[in-house]
Design a protein around this motif. Structure first.
Motif, mmCIF file in Angstrom:
data_model
loop_
_atom_site.group_PDB
_atom_site.id
_atom_site.type_symbol
_atom_site.label_atom_id
_atom_site.label_comp_id
_atom_site.label_asym_id
_atom_site.label_seq_id
_atom_site.Cartn_x
_atom_site.Cartn_y
_atom_site.Cartn_z
ATOM 1 N N GLU A 126 0.838 -1.191 0.000
ATOM 2 C CA GLU A 126 0.000 0.000 0.000
ATOM 3 C C GLU A 126 0.872 1.239 0.000
ATOM 4 O O GLU A 126 2.061 1.173 0.322
ATOM 5 C CB GLU A 126 -0.927 -0.022 1.229
ATOM 6 N N THR B 299 -3.847 -7.473 -2.407
ATOM 7 C CA THR B 299 -3.512 -6.065 -2.569
ATOM 8 C C THR B 299 -4.330 -5.181 -1.639
ATOM 9 O O THR B 299 -5.018 -5.668 -0.745
ATOM 10 C CB THR B 299 -3.680 -5.652 -4.053
ATOM 11 N N VAL C 103 2.871 5.371 -6.365
ATOM 12 C CA VAL C 103 2.257 4.075 -6.058
ATOM 13 C C VAL C 103 1.901 3.350 -7.357
ATOM 14 O O VAL C 103 2.172 2.158 -7.515
ATOM 15 C CB VAL C 103 0.996 4.256 -5.176
ATOM 16 N N ALA D 267 -3.749 0.861 -3.873
ATOM 17 C CA ALA D 267 -2.862 0.242 -4.856
ATOM 18 C C ALA D 267 -3.675 -0.307 -6.025
ATOM 19 O O ALA D 267 -3.360 -0.050 -7.196
ATOM 20 C CB ALA D 267 -2.035 -0.862 -4.196
ATOM 21 N N ASN E 271 3.456 -0.207 -8.630
ATOM 22 C CA ASN E 271 2.570 -1.357 -8.825
ATOM 23 C C ASN E 271 2.557 -1.840 -10.275
ATOM 24 O O ASN E 271 2.551 -3.044 -10.528
ATOM 25 C CB ASN E 271 1.154 -1.023 -8.350
#
Length: 190
Positions: A78, A136, A112, A140, A116
């Motif tokens: 996260e 997850t 982020v 995210a 990801n």
């Protein structure tokens, strides 16, 4: 085709403020256990997860069912915020209005998202043609969806804010996302 089931963690115990070790609530544990029924008719080749306890615990029973080890991928974690935020709604809205907005030692949504997507690209290449589960987080996952569907924004994020667990299926041809569908929203009843 590669099928990826993103599983947003079940309800966490918010009395624990340390993000990395925040466990599931009792309801979250029950929902995580019941989530396995959704996967009963599927063949899962691998289970990956953010290293955060609540995501690992959410996908643990899925991994057990398919007799695979959970592989933690640090880049699926996260976003880093910068401590506990009391007015989380305002903070979140500011981040969605400006993908570069962040607190001093936190992460922006752009950071982020990049982290990801880079991790997902590696996974898509490694597991090409397979079906995988990735444990997850709401933010995210939302940044991943936004990457492939630019119309996905703050209002969509708010709609999933309390949907735990949440399962979103993405289908890929190599690295190209060809479909995104929401499969499970919230508690799974037996």
């Amino acid at each position: 085709m590669t099928e990826v089931y993103f599983v947003r963690h079940a309800e966490p115990d918010l009395s624990i403020h340390e993000d990395f070790i925040r466990p599931l609530s009792n309801k979250g544990k029950k929902d995580a256990y019941n989530l396995v029924t959704f996967f009963n008719d599927k063949k899962i080749d691998a289970v990956l997860s953010s290293p955060f306890l609540r995501t690992i615990d959410t996908v643990r029973n899925i991994a057990f069912k398919f007799q695979v080890e959970i592989q933690t991928v640090d880049d699926f974690r996260e976003r880093k915020i910068d401590g506990w935020i009391d007015d989380f709604n305002s903070y979140t809205k500011n981040q969605w209005l400006d993908f570069n907005y962040k607190l001093k030692s936190g992460e922006s949504l752009k950071e982020v998202q990049c982290r990801n997507i880079n991790a997902l690209t590696k996974v898509l290449n490694e597991y090409n043609g397979q079906t995988i589960v990735i444990g997850t987080h709401g933010t995210a996952l939302s940044t991943i969806i936004n990457y492939y569907d630019h119309t996905y924004g703050y209002e969509d994020f708010i709609k999933i804010k309390n949907q735990m667990p949440l399962v979103v299926k993405m289908v890929f041809e190599d690295e190209k996302c060809i479909s995104i569908t929401t499969e499970v929203k919230g508690s799974v009843n037996k």
